[in-house]
Motif scaffolding. Structure first.
Motif, PDB file in Angstrom:
ATOM      1  N   SER A 197       5.993  -0.760   7.883  1.00  0.00           N
ATOM      2  CA  SER A 197       5.558   0.584   7.502  1.00  0.00           C
ATOM      3  C   SER A 197       6.771   1.495   7.507  1.00  0.00           C
ATOM      4  O   SER A 197       7.540   1.504   8.475  1.00  0.00           O
ATOM      5  N   GLU A 232      -4.235   6.994   0.039  1.00  0.00           N
ATOM      6  CA  GLU A 232      -3.706   5.635   0.136  1.00  0.00           C
ATOM      7  C   GLU A 232      -4.270   4.782  -0.989  1.00  0.00           C
ATOM      8  O   GLU A 232      -5.456   4.860  -1.311  1.00  0.00           O
ATOM      9  N   THR A 252       0.922   5.521   0.301  1.00  0.00           N
ATOM     10  CA  THR A 252       0.238   6.766   0.642  1.00  0.00           C
ATOM     11  C   THR A 252       1.044   7.895   0.043  1.00  0.00           C
ATOM     12  O   THR A 252       2.207   8.111   0.400  1.00  0.00           O
ATOM     13  N   ASP A 262       6.799   9.526   0.323  1.00  0.00           N
ATOM     14  CA  ASP A 262       5.671   8.590   0.314  1.00  0.00           C
ATOM     15  C   ASP A 262       5.774   7.628   1.486  1.00  0.00           C
ATOM     16  O   ASP A 262       6.873   7.325   1.965  1.00  0.00           O
ATOM     17  N   ARG A 322       0.861  -1.192   0.000  1.00  0.00           N
ATOM     18  CA  ARG A 322       0.000   0.000   0.000  1.00  0.00           C
ATOM     19  C   ARG A 322       0.891   1.233   0.000  1.00  0.00           C
ATOM     20  O   ARG A 322       1.898   1.280   0.704  1.00  0.00           O
TER      21      ARG A 322
END
Length: 91
Positions: free
Chosen positions: A67, A41, A36, A55, A34
């Protein structure tokens, strides 16, 4: 691609999260990444999608969720110390 952007599969490989670009492409195609970008997102579906400095990336591999913030795009797949300069972990 511009100097401000990099393919996600190439960036994951340069940052040493995967051993080959093929494995990075598989990770993206499975929907495990994923991104963002500017507060929006999106689940990435193609390895050709771009990543930019600043990002946020979240991905799952081997039962672990990671993350991080993209700090640099890199020029090559260098040693581990160089790869660690490409990102910072988010708590």
């Amino acid at each position: 691609m511009t100097e401000e952007a990099c393919r996600i599969d190439l960036w994951l490989w340069r940052a040493r999260f995967v051993k080959t670009r093929g494995l990075a492409a598989d990770l993206v195609e499975r929907g495990a990444v994923r991104l963002t970008h500017h507060g929006r997102e999106a689940r990435l579906d193609k390895p050709s999608r771009c990543v930019h400095v600043g990002d946020l990336l979240t991905f799952a591999e081997d039962g672990r969720v990671t993350s991080l913030r993209v700090e640099a795009l890199g020029e090559r797949r260098g040693p581990a110390e160089e790869a660690r300069a490409l990102y910072s972990f988010i708590a």
